[in-house]
Design a protein around this motif. Structure first.
Motif, PDB file in Angstrom:
ATOM      1  N   LEU A 188      -6.379   1.233  -5.824  1.00 48.06           N
ATOM      2  CA  LEU A 188      -6.008   0.581  -4.562  1.00 48.06           C
ATOM      3  C   LEU A 188      -7.117  -0.327  -4.052  1.00 48.06           C
ATOM      4  O   LEU A 188      -6.856  -1.408  -3.540  1.00 48.06           O
ATOM      5  N   VAL A 227      -2.899  -0.972   7.957  1.00 45.58           N
ATOM      6  CA  VAL A 227      -3.512  -2.193   7.429  1.00 45.58           C
ATOM      7  C   VAL A 227      -3.862  -3.073   8.628  1.00 45.58           C
ATOM      8  O   VAL A 227      -3.028  -3.278   9.523  1.00 45.58           O
ATOM      9  N   PHE A 236      -6.706  -4.416  -3.397  1.00 45.83           N
ATOM     10  CA  PHE A 236      -7.064  -5.160  -2.181  1.00 45.83           C
ATOM     11  C   PHE A 236      -8.041  -6.275  -2.479  1.00 45.83           C
ATOM     12  O   PHE A 236      -7.961  -7.356  -1.906  1.00 45.83           O
ATOM     13  N   TYR A 254      -7.675  -1.342   4.938  1.00 50.72           N
ATOM     14  CA  TYR A 254      -6.572  -0.383   4.955  1.00 50.72           C
ATOM     15  C   TYR A 254      -7.136   1.011   5.175  1.00 50.72           C
ATOM     16  O   TYR A 254      -8.306   1.298   4.896  1.00 50.72           O
ATOM     17  N   THR A 282       2.125   1.985  -3.378  1.00 55.08           N
ATOM     18  CA  THR A 282       1.045   2.526  -4.209  1.00 55.08           C
ATOM     19  C   THR A 282       0.753   3.975  -3.853  1.00 55.08           C
ATOM     20  O   THR A 282       0.510   4.818  -4.720  1.00 55.08           O
ATOM     21  N   ILE A 336       0.147   4.719   6.729  1.00 56.49           N
ATOM     22  CA  ILE A 336      -0.545   3.565   6.162  1.00 56.49           C
ATOM     23  C   ILE A 336      -0.963   2.672   7.325  1.00 56.49           C
ATOM     24  O   ILE A 336      -0.134   2.267   8.143  1.00 56.49           O
ATOM     25  N   VAL A 338       0.838  -1.200   0.000  1.00 54.18           N
ATOM     26  CA  VAL A 338       0.000   0.000   0.000  1.00 54.18           C
ATOM     27  C   VAL A 338       0.870   1.246   0.000  1.00 54.18           C
ATOM     28  O   VAL A 338       0.580   2.249  -0.663  1.00 54.18           O
TER      29      VAL A 338
END
Length: 476
Positions: free
Chosen positions: A68, A153, A72, A85, A55, A151, A52
């Motif tokens: 994105l 997750v 996923f 995320y 990206t 980020i 992620v």
């Protein structure tokens, strides 16, 4: 379970030891699997967060990031793995998130944000409103040392919790079941293993109650500790049976030996008292009775010596004894008896040899052997004596050319009251105990005595006496 038997104690010890091992194994397995599952979850979250982040670094100005969500769904498969995320900007505001997450359920923590400003990742575990635990990684995105994105997750820990819950159920039910089965199997195996011991106990009880010393225990084919115990018990019973047989024979022989002179004395006395007799006749009766009394006294003295020897209480003076002196002193006395039969006592070889022992007992041994040689050697016979110093021990040989001993009687001549020719020995005044005493005297000095004989050719006694304690161990 009653712990009044070896079987029960062995089973309890076995189950307790196995229980400790299983509990320790279960604890180690539980914590190891729990750590491995969390480590696997953290590695998966870190991999997803890294993807992620790459990206997100493609275009910082576009939120949500294009493609994105599709990534996923297709690559990470959050729908199946319960992953989600969120992307924050540098101020901590949500810029992009997956559709399956409600930001209000767990806001960005101050600890995670503070560590992100330092460029550090953070792993956190939350419990959402519905009670489901989730694991979240917070990964910073830095540009020129400045935080530009965060980020996050996360994934559900419900699968991990379910796995650990099932493991606990398995351990809490499996360990007691294994211990119960182990107790049953262990008790069965202990009973099977200790069956020979029960047989030994039963046999010993039967022998004690019935007095049958001929009973023996069947020896198992496998020569383990139980087999060795059975062999030892049987060997002990063999020795006891032989000992009791010797005691019975000894008692029978002793009573027989004493009965004969007592019968003679009774008959002589009754005959003397049956009527008035001359003084010479009374003197003859008293003389005959005195001879029998002396004979019985000699037997009792010998029995007393053997009894004390059996108990290890026969006194022995320890001194350095010159065997040459012993042999010469005894020969002077024996020659008086040998002259009556014109028997020659020849000292073939007499080498100086000293031993540590009791001079009186050694003289008694040599006297007995020479006296027997004179008794059983015909007139004008020959008795040859040899003494050698062989280093560690002295070797004494007494050989005659008398009547000899039958080969079948050789193994028994050292037994008490054993006579090859009972009638002749009794007429010679022998008690049948002399050779038994000789053997005891030799054994008291840690030596050995052997006999060789042929009918009509003579007999040879060979005695080895150690010169010191070290030599006695070599002879043994």
């Amino acid at each position: 379970m009653v712990f009044n038997s070896i079987r029960s104690r062995l089973t309890a010890l076995y189950v307790a030891l196995l229980g400790i091992i299983l509990i320790l194994f279960s604890i180690i397995l539980y914590y190891f699997l729990n750590n491995r599952l969390y480590e696997s979850i953290d590695n998966s979250l870190k991999l997803s967060a890294s993807v992620v982040r790459k990206t997100a670094q493609l275009d910082y100005s576009r939120t949500p990031l294009p493609g994105l969500e599709f990534f996923f769904e297709q690559f990470l498969g959050y729908g199946n793995l319960n992953k989600f995320y969120r992307i924050y900007d540098g101020s901590g505001n949500v810029g992009s998130r997956s559709k399956n997450i409600d930001a209000s359920k767990f806001p960005l923590s101050q600890d995670a944000y503070g560590r992100a400003l330092k460029g550090e990742m953070t792993y956190e575990t939350f419990t959402v409103a519905d009670g489901h635990p989730i694991r979240v990684i917070t990964m910073p995105v830095l540009r020129d040392g400045t935080l530009v994105n965060l980020i996050q997750v996360g994934t559900s820990l419900e699968g991990v919790k379910e796995t650990m819950r099932n493991l606990r159920i398995f351990l809490f039910t499996g360990v007691p079941t294994v211990l119960l089965l182990s107790a049953l199997v262990g008790r069965f195996l202990a009973r099977r293993s200790l069956e020979p011991v029960a047989k030994i106990t039963h046999t010993a009880r039967d022998i004690a109650s019935g007095g049958d010393l001929s009973r023996r225990i069947p020896v198992p084919e496998v020569q383990d500790e139980i087999g060795n115990l059975a062999l030892t018990f049987n060997d002990m019973m063999d020795r006891l049976e032989r000992s009791f047989a010797k005691i019975r024979q000894f008692s029978s022989d002793a009573s027989h030996e004493l009965r004969t002179p007592l019968t003679v004395m009774k008959g002589q006395s009754e005959l003397g008292l049956s009527k008035l007799r001359k003084p010479s006749e009374y003197q003859e009766v008293l003389s005959s009775n005195l001879e029998e009394i002396n004979y019985m006294s000699h037997i009792l003295d010998d029995l007393f010596i053997l009894a004390r020897a059996d108990e290890g209480q026969l006194p022995m003076e320890t001194e350095r004894v010159n065997l040459v002196t012993v042999i010469e002193d005894v020969c002077k006395n024996v020659e008086i008896l040998a002259e009556e039969k014109q028997i020659e006592i020849k000292i073939a070889y007499l080498e100086s040899a000293e031993v540590i022992g009791d001079g009186h007992r050694l003289k008694q041994m040599v006297w007995t052997l020479l006296h027997n040689a004179v008794k059983y050697t015909p007139e004008k016979g020959l008795i040859k004596i040899t003494l050698q110093d062989l280093g560690d021990y002295a070797f004494l040989s007494i050989q005659d050319n008398g009547i000899g001993i039958p080969e079948t009687d050789l193994p028994w001549i050292f037994d008490r009251f054993y006579r090859v020719d009972k009638a002749r020995s009794r007429s010679e005044g022998g008690s049948g105990l002399g050779l038994s005493i000789c053997k005891h005297i030799v054994e008291m000095h840690n030596g050995t005595i052997e006999v060789e004989s042929k009918m009509g050719e003579g007999t040879r006694f060979k005695i080895r006496l150690p010169k010191d304690r070290a030599a006695s161990r070599k002879i043994a």
